[in-house]
Design a protein around this motif. Structure first.
Motif, PDB file in Angstrom:
ATOM      1  N   ARG A 249      53.331 -23.342 -73.356  1.00 15.73           N
ATOM      2  CA  ARG A 249      52.582 -24.591 -73.463  1.00 15.73           C
ATOM      3  C   ARG A 249      53.508 -25.798 -73.560  1.00 15.73           C
ATOM      4  N   GLU A 250      53.057 -26.885 -72.989  1.00 15.11           N
ATOM      5  CA  GLU A 250      53.730 -28.160 -73.154  1.00 15.11           C
ATOM      6  C   GLU A 250      53.601 -28.586 -74.624  1.00 15.11           C
ATOM      7  N   PRO A 251      54.676 -29.069 -75.245  1.00 12.99           N
ATOM      8  CA  PRO A 251      54.643 -29.338 -76.686  1.00 12.99           C
ATOM      9  C   PRO A 251      53.993 -30.678 -77.037  1.00 12.99           C
ATOM     10  N   VAL A 252      52.733 -30.818 -76.678  1.00  8.75           N
ATOM     11  CA  VAL A 252      52.035 -32.083 -76.929  1.00  8.75           C
ATOM     12  C   VAL A 252      51.857 -32.324 -78.425  1.00  8.75           C
ATOM     13  N   GLU A 253      51.414 -31.298 -79.142  1.00  6.09           N
ATOM     14  CA  GLU A 253      51.100 -31.479 -80.562  1.00  6.09           C
ATOM     15  C   GLU A 253      52.343 -31.700 -81.411  1.00  6.09           C
ATOM     16  N   THR A 254      53.488 -31.188 -80.972  1.00  2.00           N
ATOM     17  CA  THR A 254      54.717 -31.304 -81.770  1.00  2.00           C
ATOM     18  C   THR A 254      55.677 -32.364 -81.232  1.00  2.00           C
ATOM     19  N   HIS A 255      55.251 -33.095 -80.226  1.00  2.00           N
ATOM     20  CA  HIS A 255      56.111 -34.109 -79.620  1.00  2.00           C
ATOM     21  C   HIS A 255      56.336 -35.257 -80.615  1.00  2.00           C
ATOM     22  N   PRO A 256      57.591 -35.546 -80.990  1.00  2.00           N
ATOM     23  CA  PRO A 256      57.828 -36.551 -82.030  1.00  2.00           C
ATOM     24  C   PRO A 256      57.659 -38.005 -81.580  1.00  2.00           C
ATOM     25  N   PHE A 257      57.585 -38.229 -80.252  1.00  2.00           N
ATOM     26  CA  PHE A 257      57.559 -39.611 -79.759  1.00  2.00           C
ATOM     27  C   PHE A 257      56.269 -39.968 -79.018  1.00  2.00           C
ATOM     28  N   LEU A 258      55.341 -39.033 -78.921  1.00  2.00           N
ATOM     29  CA  LEU A 258      54.185 -39.240 -78.044  1.00  2.00           C
ATOM     30  C   LEU A 258      53.258 -40.344 -78.559  1.00  2.00           C
ATOM     31  N   ARG A 259      52.976 -40.343 -79.835  1.00  2.00           N
ATOM     32  CA  ARG A 259      52.109 -41.382 -80.392  1.00  2.00           C
ATOM     33  C   ARG A 259      52.752 -42.766 -80.245  1.00  2.00           C
ATOM     34  N   ALA A 260      54.056 -42.817 -80.503  1.00  2.00           N
ATOM     35  CA  ALA A 260      54.757 -44.095 -80.350  1.00  2.00           C
ATOM     36  C   ALA A 260      54.697 -44.569 -78.904  1.00  2.00           C
ATOM     37  N   PHE A 261      54.825 -43.643 -77.964  1.00  2.00           N
ATOM     38  CA  PHE A 261      54.768 -43.999 -76.543  1.00  2.00           C
ATOM     39  C   PHE A 261      53.428 -44.617 -76.180  1.00  2.00           C
ATOM     40  N   TYR A 262      52.322 -43.987 -76.593  1.00  2.00           N
ATOM     41  CA  TYR A 262      51.014 -44.525 -76.229  1.00  2.00           C
ATOM     42  C   TYR A 262      50.750 -45.868 -76.908  1.00  2.00           C
TER      43      TYR A 262
ATOM     44  N   PHE B  29      62.179 -35.888 -74.000  1.00  2.00           N
ATOM     45  CA  PHE B  29      61.811 -34.739 -74.834  1.00  2.00           C
ATOM     46  C   PHE B  29      61.067 -33.691 -74.011  1.00  2.00           C
ATOM     47  N   PHE B  30      60.101 -34.115 -73.212  1.00  2.00           N
ATOM     48  CA  PHE B  30      59.353 -33.168 -72.384  1.00  2.00           C
ATOM     49  C   PHE B  30      60.282 -32.426 -71.422  1.00  2.00           C
ATOM     50  N   LEU B  31      61.184 -33.143 -70.776  1.00  2.00           N
ATOM     51  CA  LEU B  31      62.092 -32.515 -69.806  1.00  2.00           C
ATOM     52  C   LEU B  31      63.047 -31.545 -70.466  1.00  2.00           C
TER      53      LEU B  31
ATOM     54  N   GLY C 233      60.411 -11.325 -67.264  1.00  2.00           N
ATOM     55  CA  GLY C 233      58.994 -11.269 -67.598  1.00  2.00           C
ATOM     56  C   GLY C 233      58.163 -12.152 -66.686  1.00  2.00           C
ATOM     57  N   ASN C 234      56.894 -12.251 -67.018  1.00  2.00           N
ATOM     58  CA  ASN C 234      55.948 -13.043 -66.243  1.00  2.00           C
ATOM     59  C   ASN C 234      55.377 -14.143 -67.133  1.00  2.00           C
ATOM     60  N   PHE C 235      55.395 -15.366 -66.626  1.00  2.00           N
ATOM     61  CA  PHE C 235      55.059 -16.522 -67.438  1.00  2.00           C
ATOM     62  C   PHE C 235      54.107 -17.464 -66.703  1.00  2.00           C
ATOM     63  N   ILE C 236      53.205 -18.068 -67.473  1.00  2.00           N
ATOM     64  CA  ILE C 236      52.338 -19.117 -66.961  1.00  2.00           C
ATOM     65  C   ILE C 236      52.598 -20.371 -67.787  1.00  2.00           C
ATOM     66  N   PHE C 237      53.126 -21.400 -67.148  1.00  2.00           N
ATOM     67  CA  PHE C 237      53.390 -22.689 -67.793  1.00  2.00           C
ATOM     68  C   PHE C 237      52.184 -23.600 -67.569  1.00  2.00           C
ATOM     69  N   ASP C 238      51.740 -24.286 -68.626  1.00  2.00           N
ATOM     70  CA  ASP C 238      50.634 -25.235 -68.439  1.00  2.00           C
ATOM     71  C   ASP C 238      51.147 -26.615 -68.013  1.00  2.00           C
ATOM     72  N   HIS C 239      52.403 -26.650 -67.562  1.00  2.00           N
ATOM     73  CA  HIS C 239      53.027 -27.887 -67.094  1.00  2.00           C
ATOM     74  C   HIS C 239      54.075 -27.512 -66.049  1.00  2.00           C
ATOM     75  N   SER C 240      54.772 -28.500 -65.532  1.00  2.00           N
ATOM     76  CA  SER C 240      55.742 -28.239 -64.465  1.00  2.00           C
ATOM     77  C   SER C 240      56.690 -29.417 -64.332  1.00  2.00           C
ATOM     78  N   ALA C 241      57.768 -29.206 -63.572  1.00  2.00           N
ATOM     79  CA  ALA C 241      58.683 -30.311 -63.273  1.00  2.00           C
ATOM     80  C   ALA C 241      57.953 -31.427 -62.537  1.00  2.00           C
ATOM     81  N   ILE C 242      56.967 -31.062 -61.716  1.00  2.00           N
ATOM     82  CA  ILE C 242      56.177 -32.049 -60.978  1.00  2.00           C
ATOM     83  C   ILE C 242      55.513 -33.019 -61.945  1.00  2.00           C
TER      84      ILE C 242
END
Length: 205
Positions: A30-43, A56-58, A71-80
């Motif tokens: 999962r993309e670390p939306v809930e634990t992102h330390p700068f996301l609220r400040a960004f918005y 941070f996301f990158l 192994g086999n993985f499903i990411f809910d995000h991408s470089a795109i």
């Protein structure tokens, strides 16, 4: 094998990825939306905090790929996804070399085996953003969603010649409330992968 999802915020990437992981037995990343330390400040101030928000996301995305070698993985995000946001989020000229270097490091780790590109009209995406009710997203408007939607599709076009992509009309599906919609998308993915890899994707009992 690594499958990645792309599309703007609110389009249903995480809900779809969670359900695909449940049905296939693959590991969800999962993309670390809930634990992102700068996301609220960004918005609150996008121009001021765009650099650290995108960085941070990158870095997290880079780390997740490097640490998952088998192994086999499903990411809910991408470089795109991250490239599209970086293209819109007021990155300053003196900051761009940092992102160029990171992009090269990510490319060196190899492309995903499949990209699931979720597409949807901007007004529907905005209604889903409002419905999920994240307070820090309350200032997102249809203009921003439209710009992000357009940039996301530009980024997809850049990579389609070397990354296999499936385009899914997310407006047709309700990934949150209709299990049959998850099954329908999984069927499309299975057909694509099994034709290419001769390997079943669906988890067996």
């Amino acid at each position: 094998m690594r499958i990645e999802l792309c599309g703007p915020l609110g389009i249903g990437k995480t809900t779809l990825a969670q359900n695909l992981a449940r049905l296939t037995g693959w590991q969800l990343v999962r993309e670390p939306v809930e634990t992102h330390p700068f996301l609220r400040a960004f918005y609150g101030s996008p121009a001021k905090y765009a650099f650290e928000k995108n960085l941070f996301f990158l870095l997290d995305y880079l780390h997740e790929i490097k640490s998952r070698t088998a192994g086999n993985f499903i990411f809910d995000h991408s470089a795109i996804v991250h490239r599209a946001y970086a293209a819109l989020n007021h990155i300053q000229p003196h900051e761009k070399p940092v992102f160029a270097t990171l992009d090269k490091a990510i490319e060196a780790l190899g492309s995903p085996d499949l990209l699931i590109n979720l597409v949807c009209p901007s007004d529907i995406i905005l209604s889903r953003i409002i419905k999920r009710g994240r307070d820090f997203e309350s200032g997102v408007d249809v203009g921003y969603v439209t710009a992000l939607n357009d940039e996301m599709q530009r980024q997809v076009k850049y990579v389609e010649h070397y990354i296999p992509a499936i385009h899914v009309d997310a407006a047709r599906y309700d990934f949150e409330n209709r299990p049959e919609d998850i099954e329908a998308v999984l069927h499309i993915i299975c057909e694509h992968i099994e034709a290419r890899e001769k390997t079943p994707l669906r988890k067996t009992a």
